[in-house]
Scaffold this active site. Structure first.
Site: not given
Ligand code: E4P
Length: 287
Positions: A113-114
């Protein structure tokens, strides 16, 4: 119970506790995946253990606890577990790439997750080129969604999740579900390397409308999945009527998904605030 035959959307649990994952699987009879974030895992007792006594948790303690949690969840869900990198407003792409590569070694079904910022997109582009899977989070505009698509062109279908946050838009009187509808429409005739994953789901109505829109994935807290189970796991068709009340709907905008990602406007106040909140929840454990 078992997966309803007419259910095409994948169902994920939004949480940070493997016991809850097991409970939800027992209740629904299936669960496709799980999303985690720093605020959610920070609530897990494992994260507090290191702060018993006089010493504060170290950064290593926190990552060890996060690893233990997702390692336990990973074999329970077939599709994916999203693991979030640490990012604050100053975090550079290089640091997200390095952390993403490390997180990806923890489990075989990770989506990294970014945040959708310039640095987050540079990281997404580099990681997907190396074959990693990503979940682009804190998404609040069609421009941000289009930029994610354009920055990850080399990815295979299913490798890029895009998380539009419904509840946080609703919180400021904007109709988060109308935004989800726009995102689903924007990617309908695309090459499908980006899968919309409805996040920040706060009600059974959000959940049901996501199914009726045919979103690829919806992630919901355990409380909502329990409500869905209690209702007999109904799967609405496209005639489902969602009542947004007084919330202000977003108009659909045409976007050229073939443009260079750097040409899209990535800014949104809620993305900045979301990054601040996730970083604060993490840093508070270090005190
Ligand atoms: C999941 O990926 C998101 O981090 C989560 O749904 C955010 O939910 P919230 O807006 O209720 O914190």
């Amino acid at each position: 119970m078992k997966r309803p035959d007419n259910l095409t959307t994948k169902i994920f649990l939004d949480g940070g506790d493997p016991n809850e994952t097991r409970e939800i699987i027992a209740l629904l009879g299936f669960l496709d995946g799980q999303t985690t974030n720093p605020s959610l895992v920070a609530k897990n007792p494992l994260f507090q253990e290191c702060s018993n006594g006089d010493t504060a948790c170290t950064d290593d303690d926190l990552w060890r606890a996060y690893k233990e949690i997702v390692t336990e969840i990973s074999p329970l869900v077939p599709e994916s577990v999203s693991i979030e990198v640490y990012a604050d407003k100053d975090t550079k792409a290089e640091s997200m790439i390095e952390k993403g590569l490390e997180l990806n070694t923890w489990i075989p079904n990770a989506h990294i997750k970014l945040p959708i910022t310039t640095e987050g997109l540079k990281a997404a582009s580099a990681l997907t080129e190396q074959g990693l899977k990503v979940n682009m989070t804190l998404c609040f505009t069609q421009d941000q969604a289009a930029a994610v698509y354009a920055a990850t062109k080399t990815a295979n279908p299913g490798d890029v999740y895009l998380s539009p946050f419904v509840g946080r838009l609703d919180d400021r009187n904007e109709d988060g579900m109308s935004y989800v509808k726009n995102v689903v429409k924007m990617f309908k005739d695309s090459d499908h390397h980006v899968s919309p994953l409805v996040a920040s789901v706060r009600s059974l109505e959000h959940f049901m409308y996501s199914l009726s829109l045919g979103a690829d994935i919806v992630t919901a807290p355990g409380s909502i999945l329990r409500e869905w189970a209690e209702a007999g796991m109904p799967v609405p068709d496209s005639s489902y009527e969602y009542d947004a009340g007084e919330l202000v709907a977003f108009d659909y905008q045409e976007k050229n998904l073939e443009e260079d990602w750097q040409n899209f406007d990535l800014s949104h106040e809620l993305t900045d605030k979301g990054i601040e909140r996730f970083a604060a929840d993490w840093n508070n454990l270090l005190k």
